[in-house]
Motif scaffolding. Structure first.
Motif, short mmCIF file in Angstrom:
data_model
loop_
_atom_site.label_atom_id
_atom_site.label_comp_id
_atom_site.label_asym_id
_atom_site.label_seq_id
_atom_site.Cartn_x
_atom_site.Cartn_y
_atom_site.Cartn_z
N VAL A 100 0.85 -1.19 0.00
CA VAL A 100 0.00 0.00 0.00
C VAL A 100 0.89 1.23 0.00
N THR A 101 0.71 2.10 -1.00
CA THR A 101 1.48 3.33 -1.09
C THR A 101 0.53 4.50 -1.32
N GLY A 102 0.86 5.63 -0.69
CA GLY A 102 0.02 6.81 -0.85
C GLY A 102 0.86 8.07 -0.82
N LEU A 103 0.38 9.11 -1.49
CA LEU A 103 1.11 10.38 -1.55
C LEU A 103 0.10 11.52 -1.61
N ARG A 104 0.41 12.60 -0.88
CA ARG A 104 -0.42 13.81 -0.91
C ARG A 104 0.50 15.02 -1.05
N LEU A 105 0.23 15.84 -2.07
CA LEU A 105 0.97 17.07 -2.30
C LEU A 105 0.01 18.24 -2.13
N GLU A 106 0.38 19.19 -1.26
CA GLU A 106 -0.53 20.28 -0.94
C GLU A 106 0.20 21.62 -0.98
N GLN A 107 -0.47 22.60 -1.52
CA GLN A 107 0.03 23.97 -1.49
C GLN A 107 -0.86 24.77 -0.55
N TRP A 108 -0.24 25.37 0.46
CA TRP A 108 -0.96 26.08 1.52
C TRP A 108 -0.60 27.55 1.41
N GLU A 109 -1.56 28.37 1.06
CA GLU A 109 -1.33 29.80 0.87
C GLU A 109 -2.12 30.58 1.92
#
Length: 309
Positions: A100-109
């Motif tokens: 099981v692999t997971g990734l989250r990319l987030e830009q916080w402004e």
């Protein structure tokens, strides 16, 4: 939304008097769109199920803070825009073993301004994810191990420049590993879950307060440089028949600040236990099903807390 209280806890003629009031106007919009594969949509020779999603959040908060010792109301405006993409793959390596692999990319402004003429705007790129193995030993037992990385964005404290308290606190990140087993026994009458965990926190967000010699105090959030935690969680449910069921849970936790120096009170809190970190807690319950959709529950709960002083 209003939050206010008489913070001196005394009659007007006794000691000092103080009143604190927070008036907030909040707006929030959340949009979460995701695609999830079915059996026919699996990839890599039908061995891998997948999830792909996009997330958007807009948050705005206008604050008016009135306090007995303020010469004028404290005003602030805070807005945050979050844009993220995420995905997960569940890959069958063998009939019993799954990756099981997971990734989250987030830009916080974020944008912030207040009546002290503080102006702040920034954009932060955040990364979270996990990788783990699940082993289905048989129809009744599932073993797993997971390494994950999480984060909690920073923010601002509703304090004035003259308070001497930090107006901003930073984003917290953590690494966590879980090791456990989920089991079903006695023809499905008994279920059990056991999980061991260990984690390291960086820039840990800590809620605390500052008290002056005249007994005025203010709550605020600051950051501890490093922290560690580990422990065990287990749950058990036993239902011998259709009329009665027993459930129990136990949690053990050891948490501490590895490095935490707070310049506000000039005290090192290295080795102390964070607030809201009970050393143990348990729950024992009994459910008696009187009729369909009707039950008589009984529970016994206990926890022991160690608070940060």
């Amino acid at each position: 939304m209003e939050y206010s209280y008489d913070e001196d806890w005394t009659y007007t003629d006794e000691y000092y008097t103080s009143f604190d009031q927070y008036l907030r106007d909040k707006k929030q919009t959340d949009i979460d769109v995701r695609l999830v594969s079915d059996e026919e949509g699996k990839i890599f020779n039908s061995t891998t199920a997948w999830t792909l999603g996009a997330y958007y959040k807009k948050y705005e908060s206008d604050l008016v803070r009135n306090n007995t010792y303020f010469t004028a109301p404290f005003l602030s405006n805070y807005s945050a825009d979050s844009r993220a993409i995420y995905g997960q793959l569940d890959s069958a390596l063998t009939p019993k073993l799954k990756l099981v692999t997971g990734l989250r990319l987030e830009q916080w402004e974020i944008d912030y301004q207040d009546s002290d003429d503080t102006l702040f705007n920034d954009t932060e790129n955040l990364v979270g994810g996990k990788i783990g193995l699940e082993y289905q030993m048989n129809a009744s037992q599932l073993y797993y191990v997971t390494l994950s990385r999480g984060y909690k964005p920073g923010g601002f404290n509703p304090v004035t420049d003259t308070s001497g308290l930090p107006k901003q606190y930073q984003t917290e990140t953590l690494w966590n590993i879980d090791l456990g087993v989920n089991g079903t026994y006695l023809d499905g009458k008994l279920t059990n879950r056991v999980n061991l965990f260990y984690g390291k926190r960086k820039d840990q967000q800590v809620g605390t307060s500052y008290v002056t010699e005249s007994y005025k105090y203010t709550d605020y959030i600051t950051n501890a440089e490093k922290g560690t935690y580990y422990g065990l969680e287990t749950e058990l449910t036993y239902r011998p028949n259709d009329l009665i069921s027993f459930d129990a849970s136990l949690g053990l936790l050891k948490a501490k600040f590895d490095t935490f120096y707070n310049p506000v009170d000039d005290v090192s809190k290295d080795g102390r236990t964070p607030a809201q970190s009970p050393r143990y807690q348990y729950n024992i319950g009994l459910n008696y099903f009187i009729a369909e959709n009707w039950k008589f529950p009984y529970q016994c709960r206990r926890k022991r807390k160690l608070l940060l002083l």
